[in-house]
Design a protein around this motif. Structure first.
Motif, mmCIF file in Angstrom:
data_model
loop_
_atom_site.group_PDB
_atom_site.id
_atom_site.type_symbol
_atom_site.label_atom_id
_atom_site.label_comp_id
_atom_site.label_asym_id
_atom_site.label_seq_id
_atom_site.Cartn_x
_atom_site.Cartn_y
_atom_site.Cartn_z
ATOM 1 N N GLU A 17 0.944 -1.286 0.059
ATOM 2 C CA GLU A 17 -0.013 -0.116 -0.203
ATOM 3 C C GLU A 17 0.846 1.405 0.196
ATOM 4 O OE1 GLU A 17 -3.250 0.340 -0.381
ATOM 5 O OE2 GLU A 17 -3.373 -1.835 -0.466
ATOM 6 N N VAL A 18 1.874 1.303 0.836
ATOM 7 C CA VAL A 18 2.817 2.252 0.886
ATOM 8 C C VAL A 18 3.683 2.641 -0.279
ATOM 9 C CG1 VAL A 18 4.746 3.320 2.199
ATOM 10 C CG2 VAL A 18 2.980 2.285 3.609
ATOM 11 N N LYS A 19 3.733 1.349 -1.148
ATOM 12 C CA LYS A 19 4.643 1.535 -2.157
ATOM 13 C C LYS A 19 3.439 2.148 -3.299
ATOM 14 C CE LYS A 19 8.102 -2.024 -2.160
ATOM 15 N NZ LYS A 19 8.443 -3.458 -2.428
ATOM 16 N N ALA A 20 2.316 1.782 -3.345
ATOM 17 C CA ALA A 20 1.322 2.217 -4.302
ATOM 18 C C ALA A 20 1.089 3.626 -3.962
ATOM 19 C CB ALA A 20 0.108 1.309 -4.163
ATOM 20 N N SER A 21 0.908 4.094 -2.806
ATOM 21 C CA SER A 21 0.849 5.509 -2.609
ATOM 22 C C SER A 21 1.827 6.379 -3.047
ATOM 23 C CB SER A 21 0.929 5.802 -1.086
ATOM 24 O OG SER A 21 2.185 5.764 -0.482
ATOM 25 N N GLY A 22 2.942 5.876 -3.462
ATOM 26 C CA GLY A 22 3.935 6.674 -4.060
ATOM 27 C C GLY A 22 4.683 7.694 -3.144
ATOM 28 N N LEU A 23 4.348 7.561 -1.818
ATOM 29 C CA LEU A 23 5.017 8.417 -0.747
ATOM 30 C C LEU A 23 6.361 8.454 -0.884
ATOM 31 C CD1 LEU A 23 4.536 10.165 1.859
ATOM 32 C CD2 LEU A 23 4.940 7.794 3.044
ATOM 33 N N ARG A 24 6.797 9.566 -1.023
ATOM 34 C CA ARG A 24 8.191 10.002 -1.119
ATOM 35 C C ARG A 24 8.709 10.669 0.354
ATOM 36 N NH1 ARG A 24 9.586 12.133 -7.212
ATOM 37 N NH2 ARG A 24 11.587 12.499 -6.299
ATOM 38 N N GLY A 25 9.733 10.347 0.729
ATOM 39 C CA GLY A 25 10.208 10.915 2.139
ATOM 40 C C GLY A 25 10.062 12.632 2.222
ATOM 41 N N ARG A 26 9.492 12.642 3.234
ATOM 42 C CA ARG A 26 9.373 14.251 3.506
ATOM 43 C C ARG A 26 10.766 14.972 4.214
ATOM 44 N NH1 ARG A 26 6.016 13.193 -0.082
ATOM 45 N NH2 ARG A 26 3.789 13.493 0.368
ATOM 46 N N GLY A 27 11.782 14.272 4.556
ATOM 47 C CA GLY A 27 12.914 14.620 5.146
ATOM 48 C C GLY A 27 13.846 15.649 4.441
ATOM 49 N N GLY A 28 14.097 15.313 2.957
ATOM 50 C CA GLY A 28 14.887 16.007 2.096
ATOM 51 C C GLY A 28 15.210 15.454 0.929
ATOM 52 N N ALA A 29 15.592 14.010 0.937
ATOM 53 C CA ALA A 29 15.773 13.478 -0.268
ATOM 54 C C ALA A 29 14.843 12.978 -0.933
ATOM 55 C CB ALA A 29 16.729 12.295 0.290
ATOM 56 N N GLY A 30 13.548 12.860 -0.569
ATOM 57 C CA GLY A 30 12.634 12.688 -1.333
ATOM 58 C C GLY A 30 12.506 11.105 -1.808
ATOM 59 N N PHE A 31 12.991 10.143 -1.056
ATOM 60 C CA PHE A 31 12.963 8.862 -1.570
ATOM 61 C C PHE A 31 11.838 7.738 -1.219
ATOM 62 C CE2 PHE A 31 14.477 4.289 -1.570
ATOM 63 C CZ PHE A 31 15.171 4.374 -2.626
ATOM 64 N N PRO A 32 11.483 7.014 -2.314
ATOM 65 C CA PRO A 32 10.047 6.469 -2.040
ATOM 66 C C PRO A 32 10.099 5.557 -0.653
ATOM 67 C CG PRO A 32 10.748 6.391 -4.235
ATOM 68 C CD PRO A 32 12.030 6.937 -3.576
ATOM 69 N N THR A 33 9.214 5.965 0.127
ATOM 70 C CA THR A 33 9.186 5.411 1.466
ATOM 71 C C THR A 33 9.047 3.809 1.331
ATOM 72 O OG1 THR A 33 8.261 7.292 2.456
ATOM 73 C CG2 THR A 33 8.000 5.400 3.932
ATOM 74 N N GLY A 34 8.031 3.315 0.578
ATOM 75 C CA GLY A 34 7.793 2.029 0.435
ATOM 76 C C GLY A 34 9.000 1.145 -0.081
ATOM 77 N N VAL A 35 9.598 1.895 -1.051
ATOM 78 C CA VAL A 35 10.806 0.864 -1.636
ATOM 79 C C VAL A 35 11.863 0.982 -0.395
ATOM 80 C CG1 VAL A 35 12.795 1.216 -3.266
ATOM 81 C CG2 VAL A 35 10.354 1.943 -3.967
ATOM 82 N N LYS A 36 12.058 2.159 0.212
ATOM 83 C CA LYS A 36 13.005 2.046 1.331
ATOM 84 C C LYS A 36 12.530 0.836 2.293
ATOM 85 C CE LYS A 36 14.741 5.922 3.624
ATOM 86 N NZ LYS A 36 14.817 7.085 4.570
ATOM 87 N N TRP A 37 11.404 0.609 2.561
ATOM 88 C CA TRP A 37 11.212 -0.427 3.387
ATOM 89 C C TRP A 37 11.343 -1.959 3.009
ATOM 90 C CZ3 TRP A 37 5.481 0.949 6.026
ATOM 91 C CH2 TRP A 37 5.493 1.898 6.571
ATOM 92 N N GLY A 38 11.276 -1.716 1.635
ATOM 93 C CA GLY A 38 11.573 -3.165 0.895
ATOM 94 C C GLY A 38 12.982 -3.550 0.802
ATOM 95 N N PHE A 39 13.831 -2.514 1.156
ATOM 96 C CA PHE A 39 15.308 -2.930 1.197
ATOM 97 C C PHE A 39 15.795 -3.734 2.246
ATOM 98 C CE2 PHE A 39 16.365 1.290 -1.341
ATOM 99 C CZ PHE A 39 16.069 0.696 -2.385
ATOM 100 N N ILE A 40 14.989 -3.930 3.221
ATOM 101 C CA ILE A 40 15.259 -5.074 4.346
ATOM 102 C C ILE A 40 15.524 -6.249 3.748
ATOM 103 C CG2 ILE A 40 14.767 -6.107 6.413
ATOM 104 C CD1 ILE A 40 12.959 -3.693 7.159
ATOM 105 N N PRO A 41 17.123 -6.895 3.834
ATOM 106 C CA PRO A 41 17.113 -8.099 3.262
ATOM 107 C C PRO A 41 16.260 -9.249 3.587
ATOM 108 C CG PRO A 41 19.123 -7.190 4.286
ATOM 109 C CD PRO A 41 18.098 -6.676 4.769
ATOM 110 N N PRO A 42 15.549 -9.981 2.710
ATOM 111 C CA PRO A 42 14.705 -11.068 2.864
ATOM 112 C C PRO A 42 14.928 -12.024 3.823
ATOM 113 C CG PRO A 42 15.136 -11.095 0.727
ATOM 114 C CD PRO A 42 15.731 -9.718 1.201
ATOM 115 N N THR A 43 16.542 -12.258 3.675
ATOM 116 C CA THR A 43 16.936 -13.384 4.520
ATOM 117 C C THR A 43 17.516 -13.011 6.034
ATOM 118 O OG1 THR A 43 19.175 -12.872 3.609
ATOM 119 C CG2 THR A 43 18.107 -14.309 2.428
#
Lengths: 577, 462
Positions: free
Chosen positions: B58-84
């Motif tokens: 949902e967060v990915k679909a929302s397209g939310l981009r970080g509001r701190g300064g860099a504007g990086f997609p929040t959902g993508v960031k969450w997805g970076f946690i290694p699956p293993t």
């Protein structure tokens, strides 16, 4: 007909995990995980750096190792990657430089160590490092071996365009008993901080303030006083940390370095002895990853001042009517032979030293044989080891003594002492040891008709001796020793012995000859060859083959705590090792 | 019942109040009762019944981009946690709001702390973080007290702690106070600080927080405002949320307008739905009487300055003026600056650009952590040169030196502070070179020499 089933192939060794990397236009192969800076080094393209040290973690803070880097762009779906003239994927160069110290190579990576971008970056970093530096090279101990000077020549600008006031910081700061700090010279590379935290487990150093005012300091109430503190001086790339013992003593470019082995304990830390003329000024660790890594203890490295001592024995002496008189070597050697030849073996004792080289011990054994005595031993020195490098055995060559003399060091001392106290010994040769400091009683020594001391310093036992033979100190001799882990190591002559003092091994050889033995050994190489022929552990070795890093000759289960920890950090990829 | 706002602080009609719905609201307090009355923690209940991956989607679909300064997609960031991953996962709320010109998170912390907590607990659940930290800058002492109280209230009501609302999910949040350093806003500097060390940013690679963050464990660092949005994304659904704003620049964001306008303040708008001109003239009531716009810093002090008479060429070929720039991430980047933290600084023709850049250089020289060479040495050097330009003790070529010092910093540092401190200087000189050189004295060319330079010159002459 179905093909016969192939026999299971023997497990092939895994394909070497190599990646192709282009360095300055040349494609080379490196093991995966190699740091870019090490790959460049192997390609003979040294990348300048300050904070990076292979034995410490890599914070990437100095930025001197920034290089231009590129990777092949990911091809569009269905597209083949574009190839260069070598058939390798074409590299897409990144607009920003990357640090070579902490990044590892990857398949298809390109590195440019000489491009305009790389050179511009180095110039910029050099300028930044110098604007607040005091530029006091004329009075700086580091001058001549300073990385700031070195890289200024290669990457600096000819003139300064800095028109501002420099930042003022503390100078001549007393941070410990052996190390002094000049904060204005510090370039904040944090090597010393990392050494104290990661290697010495004594994290007493840190930064205070911030930005350009960042200041290296000891934590409140702490001192940089552990026994490995002087290593921070070695790894300091500039003149911020200097050794109290060495500072203002000598310009480094006048010093000649000689490879040697520390004598302070059985570890045998590899080191360089720095001398000008016949005076030693300092000793620094020499890298050997099987012995001491890049480090050594303060006690060991500072234990050279006795070599320069004014109490050195400079002439052979024979006692005449209770007074020592200087004599010639010929007469002195003959005097020993006169005293010993003809005396029954059991009335003779030889107390040698596990600080002697293998070559010297070889002659000790010869001498005992020719004099027919089995009363031969060395003085053991057991102390406390630490959890780093220092070994509990404070003799540097106990293993050599054991191997060559054929008995456990110290096992015969009780017997010899007993004989001495009962006045049964007519001749005692004290070779390299001050007997009064080794548990022998003056009243017993006084019962010996012929007490001979071979030593380098005037001492009370020599005073008691009828004959005194001045030998040479470790820094004045060539020879080999076996450390506590069973490694045969070599030391070279850094300085000449004072006055008429001679090579100890030559004195011993002459004694053997004077007592009826045969000659024929004229160099350390000759002596070692004889040892190699007689001692199975040395079989096939020559003095030259020992090399600068030594060779293992004995199996021991001795582990080196500091090295074990370094291996762990290396396995985890924290350090390069 | 319509929401009532304090008189004089009513939202502008062009605003879309999502995050700031309860700011300046009559009768609304930071207490949990106030929040619950308003439907608070309902989205947490919804989220706890969702699949974790569904929340991230949902967060990915929302397209939310970080509001701190860099504007990086929040959902993508969450997805970076290694699956293993087998280590604990942490979420850190970056409440070290220190970018000059930015003052939005402070209002959330002060007036609506539970909105943050709800968003953060949902985020913790989504990435399976059982521990989260809210890193509050030292200069917000009141905020720390308020948030700690809010955490205690949430725990008492079972929104935090063991087995939250019977879901089986355990989560604890803690407040951590900063000690007054801008660099703690840099996520890896923040993590170091949280670990009790000097906030020296880490090198990336290898220390990307999503893999090797707090205590070398996967860590998500999100801005206060970003985490608040999570609650609304759950409420609206990602796709519905994405209808707010413009494509790739979704949702609302809070603009913090300061400087020479009639009515500076905070304005929550749909991203990209208002232009710079509308911000100035409509939301902020225009420039001060008789004054003309001179320059705008559009996204916090680190973003590159825009000159009033500049023309910006967009990718689609359009050429627009400063007043036509939509307040979004992508267009602002195309105009050579960035939307950054949402801090819009408006400067009129009474402002000396030399003075402004000197002010900024003073800030960055003071805040450089000192870890890596270019920023440590360069930031203070820039300050010293601009000090001289301001005080009329500089020659025109000092302006060129200043620019080249900035160039020597940009792109060569461990963290983005290098850009943060060099972009202002680079852009101000690029766009106001004549004005800055005009503040210098041509007769000083070649005359200003440091003592060291004099010594060198003497050596050359000899």
């Amino acid at each position: 007909m179905p093909a016969p089933e192939a026999a299971p192939a023997p497990a092939a060794p895994p394909p070497a995990d190599l990646v192709n990397v282009q360095i300055d236009g040349v494609w080379l192969k490196f093991p995966k995980g190699t740091r870019m800076i090490e790959a460049c080094k192997q390609a003979k393209k040294e990348v300048p750096h300050y904070c990076y040290h292979p034995k410490l973690s890599s914070p990437g803070n100095c930025r001197m190792c920034l290089v231009e880097m590129g990777m092949p762009p990911r091809p569009a779906p269905g597209q083949e990657p574009e190839k260069d003239e070598h058939g390798m994927p074409k590299i897409g160069w990144m607009p920003r430089p990357v640090i070579a110290c902490a990044n590892t190579v990857a398949e298809g990576m390109g590195i440019r160590t000489e491009s305009t971008l790389t050179q511009e970056v180095r110039k910029g970093v050099m300028e930044f490092l110098l604007i607040n530096h005091p530029l006091d090279c004329p009075i700086c101990d580091q001058a001549g071996e300073c990385r700031l000077q070195e890289f200024s020549v290669e990457h600096g600008k000819g003139e300064s365009r800095f028109r501002e006031e420099k930042v003022k910081k503390p100078k001549n700061v007393d941070i410990g008993p052996r190390v002094r700090l000049d904060d204005e010279r510090c370039i904040m590379c944090s090597r010393c901080i990392r050494f104290t935290a990661e290697i010495a487990d004594a994290p007493v150093l840190g930064f205070t303030e911030r930005g350009s005012y960042t200041t290296l300091a000891v934590h409140p109430g702490k001192r940089l006083e552990h026994n490995y503190s002087l290593n921070t001086v070695d790894i300091c790339p500039v003149g911020a940390l200097t050794s109290n013992d060495f500072r203002f003593q000598q310009r480094v470019w006048f010093l000649t370095e000689t490879n040697s082995i520390c004598q302070g304990c059985g570890r045998g830390c590899n080191m360089e002895t720095h001398a000008r003329g016949d005076t030693i000024y300092r000793q620094t660790p020499r890298e050997n990853n099987d012995v001491n890594s890049n480090w050594m203890c303060d006690r060991g490295r500072l234990d050279f001042h006795f070599v320069n001592s004014e109490f050195r024995l400079t002439d052979p002496m024979v006692k005449n009517q209770g007074k020592h008189e200087v004599t010639s070597w010929k007469k002195a050697i003959q005097a020993v032979a006169n005293a010993a030849v003809g005396v029954k073996g059991e009335e003779i004792a030889i107390i040698a030293s596990a600080r002697m080289t293998n070559e010297e011990l070889f002659f000790v054994k010869q001498l005992a044989k020719i004099l027919g005595t089995e009363n031969v031993d060395v003085i053991p020195r057991l102390g406390e080891g630490d959890n780093y490098l220092s070994a509990a055995d404070k003799n540097p060559n106990s293993n050599g003594a054991k191997l060559i003399l054929g008995s456990e060091p110290g096992s015969k001392l009780a017997g010899i002492t007993e004989l001495m106290s009962r006045g049964r010994l007519r001749v005692v040769l004290a070779l390299g040891e001050n007997l009064l400091k080794c548990g022998f009683e003056r009243r017993d020594l006084e019962k010996i008709p012929s007490l001979v001391t071979l030593h380098i310093l005037a001492n009370a036992s020599a005073e008691l001796s009828q004959i005194v033979l001045p030998g040479n100190a470790y820094a004045e001799k060539r020879g080999s020793m076996i450390n506590v882990t069973g490694r045969l190591q070599r030391m070279d002559r850094a300085v000449n012995a004072p006055g008429n003092a001679r090579d100890t091994w030559e004195i011993l050889r002459d004694l053997v000859v004077a007592c009826g033995g045969s000659n024929g050994l004229h160099s350390i190489e000759d002596v070692f060859s004889r040892l190699a022929a007689e001692v199975p552990a040395f079989q096939g070795l020559s003095f030259a083959k020992i090399g600068d890093l030594g060779v293992p000759v004995l199996e021991t289960d001795e582990k080196i705590p500091l090295l074990e920890r370094e291996k762990e950090r290396k396995a985890k990829g924290i350090i390069v090792g | 019942m319509a929401i009532q706002y304090i008189s004089g602080k009513e939202p502008h009609a062009r605003e879309k109040r999502l995050i700031f719905k309860n700011i300046d609201r009559v009768g609304f307090t930071p207490s949990i009762d106030s929040f619950l009355e308003d439907g608070g923690y309902e989205q947490l209940k919804v989220a706890l019944k969702m699949e974790k991956s569904a929340i991230i989607n949902e967060v990915k679909a929302s397209g939310l981009r970080g509001r701190g300064g860099a504007g990086f997609p929040t959902g993508v960031k969450w997805g970076f946690i290694p699956p293993t991953n087998t280590k604990p996962v942490y979420i850190i709320c970056n409440a070290d709001e220190s970018e000059p010109g930015t003052f939005k998170d402070r209002y959330i912390l002060h007036q609506d702390p539970h909105q943050l907590l709800e968003g953060m607990i949902i985020a913790c659940f989504a990435v399976n973080a059982k521990l989260g930290y809210i890193y509050i800058r030292e200069e917000f002492p009141q905020a720390a007290i308020i948030v700690e109280k809010a955490i205690a209230e949430a725990r008492a009501k079972g929104f935090l702690g063991k087995d939250i609302l019977g879901s089986g999910f355990d989560c604890e949040l803690y407040v951590h106070r900063g000690a007054g350093a801008y660099i703690c806003g840099e996520e890896t500097g923040l993590i170091e600080s949280l670990e009790g060390k000097r906030p020296y940013p880490r090198i990336k690679p290898p220390y990307f927080p999503a893999a090797l963050g707090l205590y070398m464990s996967p860590t998500i660092v999100n801005n206060v405002e970003s985490l608040c949005h999570v609650k609304h994304i759950i409420q609206m659904g990602g796709a519905e949320y994405a209808k707010l704003g413009t494509p790739n620049n979704t949702g609302t964001r809070i603009l913090c307008v300061s400087g020479d306008v009639q009515k500076p303040g905070y304005y929550e708008v749909e991203v990209g739905k208002v232009t710079m001109g509308e911000v100035i003239d409509v939301l902020c009531g225009g420039m001060k009487p008789g004054r003309k716009l001179k320059a705008i810093i559009p996204g916090g002090s680190s973003s590159k300055v825009l000159r009033a008479d500049e023309k910006f060429k967009l990718k689609d070929g359009r050429e627009i003026g400063i007043m036509d720039i939509p307040m979004d991430f992508d267009t602002m980047a195309a105009c050579g600056s960035m939307a950054g933290s949402g801090g819009v600084i408006i400067m009129d023709d009474s402002r000396s650009m030399t003075w402004v850049i000197n002010n900024l250089n003073n800030f960055y020289a003071h805040e450089s952590c000192g870890q890596c060479t270019p920023c440590r040495e360069g930031s203070l050097w820039m300050k010293k040169i601009s000090d001289r330009i301001v005080s009329g003790e500089a020659s025109p070529d000092d302006v060129d030196s200043l620019e080249s010092v900035a160039n020597q910093i940009e792109g060569k540092t461990i963290c983005a502070f290098g850009e943060a401190c060099s972009w202002p200087t680079q852009s101000f000189i690029k766009k106001f070179r004549d004005e800055m050189k005009g503040d210098c004295k041509p007769e000083l060319v070649g005359e200003i020499v440091s003592d060291e330079g004099k010594v060198a010159a003497a050596g050359l002459a000899a």
